[in-house]
Design a protein around this motif. Structure first.
Motif, short mmCIF file in Angstrom:
data_model
loop_
_atom_site.label_atom_id
_atom_site.label_comp_id
_atom_site.label_asym_id
_atom_site.label_seq_id
_atom_site.Cartn_x
_atom_site.Cartn_y
_atom_site.Cartn_z
N LEU A 66 0.82 -1.21 0.00
CA LEU A 66 0.00 0.00 0.00
C LEU A 66 0.86 1.26 0.00
CD1 LEU A 66 -2.96 0.88 0.05
CD2 LEU A 66 -2.80 0.98 2.53
N GLY A 67 1.93 1.26 0.78
CA GLY A 67 2.81 2.42 0.79
C GLY A 67 3.50 2.63 -0.55
N CYS A 68 3.98 1.54 -1.17
CA CYS A 68 4.61 1.67 -2.49
C CYS A 68 3.61 2.10 -3.55
CB CYS A 68 5.26 0.35 -2.87
SG CYS A 68 6.72 -0.07 -1.90
N ALA A 69 2.35 1.65 -3.44
CA ALA A 69 1.32 2.07 -4.39
C ALA A 69 1.05 3.57 -4.27
CB ALA A 69 0.04 1.27 -4.17
N PHE A 70 0.90 4.06 -3.05
CA PHE A 70 0.69 5.50 -2.86
C PHE A 70 1.90 6.30 -3.35
CE2 PHE A 70 -2.39 4.75 0.89
CZ PHE A 70 -3.43 4.61 0.00
N PHE A 71 3.07 5.82 -3.04
CA PHE A 71 4.28 6.56 -3.41
C PHE A 71 4.49 6.55 -4.92
CE2 PHE A 71 8.95 6.78 -3.93
CZ PHE A 71 9.15 8.04 -3.39
N SER A 72 4.27 5.41 -5.57
CA SER A 72 4.44 5.33 -7.03
C SER A 72 3.40 6.18 -7.74
CB SER A 72 4.33 3.87 -7.49
OG SER A 72 5.31 3.07 -6.86
N GLY A 73 2.15 6.15 -7.26
CA GLY A 73 1.14 7.01 -7.84
C GLY A 73 1.46 8.48 -7.68
N GLY A 74 2.05 8.84 -6.54
CA GLY A 74 2.46 10.23 -6.33
C GLY A 74 3.59 10.65 -7.23
N LEU A 75 4.48 9.72 -7.57
CA LEU A 75 5.58 10.06 -8.48
C LEU A 75 5.08 10.27 -9.91
CD1 LEU A 75 8.43 7.62 -7.34
CD2 LEU A 75 8.29 10.07 -6.94
N VAL A 76 4.11 9.46 -10.33
CA VAL A 76 3.63 9.56 -11.71
C VAL A 76 2.74 10.79 -11.89
CG1 VAL A 76 2.24 8.43 -13.48
CG2 VAL A 76 3.83 7.08 -12.10
N PHE A 77 1.82 10.99 -10.95
CA PHE A 77 0.87 12.12 -11.04
C PHE A 77 1.31 13.19 -10.04
CE2 PHE A 77 -1.38 8.31 -12.29
CZ PHE A 77 -1.90 8.69 -13.51
N ILE A 78 2.26 14.01 -10.48
CA ILE A 78 2.87 14.98 -9.58
C ILE A 78 1.95 16.16 -9.32
CG2 ILE A 78 4.80 16.58 -9.32
CD1 ILE A 78 6.51 14.68 -10.89
N LYS A 79 1.26 16.63 -10.35
CA LYS A 79 0.51 17.87 -10.24
C LYS A 79 -0.99 17.65 -10.15
CE LYS A 79 4.00 20.54 -12.76
NZ LYS A 79 4.26 21.44 -13.93
#
Length: 438
Positions: free
Chosen positions: A166-179
């Motif tokens: 779950l943490g890696c999913a949130f973090f990866s999604g945050g990296l891809v969709f920055i804005k």
């Protein structure tokens, strides 16, 4: 002239079709004039050729379309080493490598089947068959009397899904969709968090009863309480399934795509491109084949755990908490992160949290009942340290989902700090479980 040309054209077409049928009959050795049932035999030959072509296409799609399937020969190699050399370390290692692509292909076949079943049933299938590998391994371990291996593998699966995945999913999604902000359905997260808290309470009572030494009959009262709690948890999980299938039938669909900024441009195009690569019955057959082969290899894997621990000089707790959950949940780990990177955070939560809920509310009590029928004293006493770690994990994830992470921003300072904190906390939580004695 026009009609004559049309007739001549049709005449040529009829001749072409007739020549084609004659070629088929000549290849198959049949004469349509002399034999009355020749055309039925030709149709059978054509249907057999179509069936063989479909089987070859399905094998090519499922087996030869992924580079990870290069590890599949390690499964038969593990059986060969067991028969010839009986090196437990190599048998365990080769079995682990051989099961890894099978678990991934099991998730692939489930995703293909989900195209024909809808979003809700597809989400349940992803959670169920995502845990199938680990559930099969646990059944073989329980049959061999390795109760602590079963308990710690189930605990490691819950911790890895709730914290690391779950943490890696949130973090990866945050990296891809920055804005932009990624949204998810809060009501589904609240229901899953409530079920996880209920499961933790069911695990907490037998542990507290054991360590307070307040049992009337030492050992028997703890086991009876575990079996009673397991039955209650199974009934509650059945009611939750009814709620999912009958009431909340849109929980795995993306949340309000019109509101999401990415839905108007990229997401709709991606959804149109996504189509099933195999048919429904092909997916069902592949699920049966993969499950049977995983069950066969799991027998060798479980028998080699003790020998591999001695040969590699690593504790069995490390194998149970870390290695077995990673291999068993590799497919859903990758799918949860990929869905988050595609701005489908609801599906990521359904895979990660739904998988943990299924293990806690169905997997653990199911093995208590199975052990009851087998005469094995499997209980809900996961020891004090493991129970405390699970209780704190559920509280932290429930707090983040309900309060802090209602709207997850891509790279805003506050939310990104929480994503880092969740990944860091998962590593800190899993690390002491490695050194826990059996």
């Amino acid at each position: 002239m026009g009609s004559l040309d049309g007739r001549s054209a049709h005449g040529h077409e009829d001749k072409g079709h007739l020549c084609g049928s004659e070629n088929i009959t000549q290849k198959s050795g049949l004469n349509p004039v002399s034999e009355g049932g020749s055309f039925s035999r030709v149709s059978r030959v054509v249907s057999m050729e179509t069936l063989s072509h479909g089987v070859c296409r399905s094998i090519k799609t499922v087996v030869f379309s992924n580079k990870l399937n290069l590890l599949m020969p390690f499964g038969p190699l593990a059986i060969l080493v067991h028969l010839l050399n009986d090196n437990q370390g190599l048998v365990f290692f080769f079995s682990l490598l051989g099961i890894t692509p099978l678990a991934e292909r099991l998730g692939y076949a489930t995703e293909q089947l989900a195209f024909f079943t809808g979003s809700t049933v597809g989400g349940l299938l992803n959670a169920t068959f995502g845990n199938a590998t680990e559930l099969i391994i646990s059944i073989h371990a329980l049959r061999g009397g390795m109760i602590r291996v079963v308990q710690q593998s189930l605990l490691g699966s819950i911790l890895s899904n709730m914290l690391l995945v779950l943490g890696c999913a949130f973090f990866s999604g945050g990296l891809v969709f920055i804005k932009k902000e990624q949204l998810f359905n809060k009501s589904t997260a609240v229901v899953n968090s409530g079920l996880l808290l209920m499961a933790v309470m069911g695990l907490l009572f037998p542990a507290v009863l054991h360590y307070t030494h307040s049992e009337v009959h030492f050992g028997k009262s703890e086991l009876a309480l575990s079996r009673f709690s397991s039955c209650i948890m199974l009934i509650a999980y059945g009611a939750y399934l009814y709620y999912q299938l009958k009431t909340d039938d849109h929980q795995y669909e993306p949340l309000n795509e019109e509101v999401s900024p990415s839905a108007s441009a990229g997401q709709n195009v991606n959804d149109k491109d996504e189509a099933p690569e195999i048919s429904k019955w092909e997916a069902i057959i592949w699920l049966a084949v993969m499950t049977a082969w995983i069950s066969f290899l799991s027998d060798y894997l479980v028998d080699a755990i003790d020998g591999a621990s001695k040969a590699w000089r690593i504790p069995i707790a490390f194998i149970s908490v870390i290695l077995l959950p990673i291999v068993g949940n590799a497919a859903e780990h990758a799918s949860a992160i990929m869905f988050a990177m595609k701005d489908k955070l609801d599906i990521s939560l359904g895979v990660a949290i739904g998988s943990s809920t299924q293990i806690a509310m169905f997997g653990i009590p199911f093995y208590v009942v199975v052990g009851w029928m087998m005469g094995t004293p499997m209980d809900l006493n996961f020891h004090l340290f493991e129970t405390a770690v699970l209780f704190i994990t559920v509280l932290v994830v429930a707090f983040l989902l309900q309060v802090c992470l209602e709207r997850i921003s891509g790279f805003m300072f506050c939310n990104t700090r929480r994503q880092y904190a969740l990944v860091f906390y998962s590593c800190c939580t899993l690390s002491p479980c490695i050194n826990t004695p059996l």
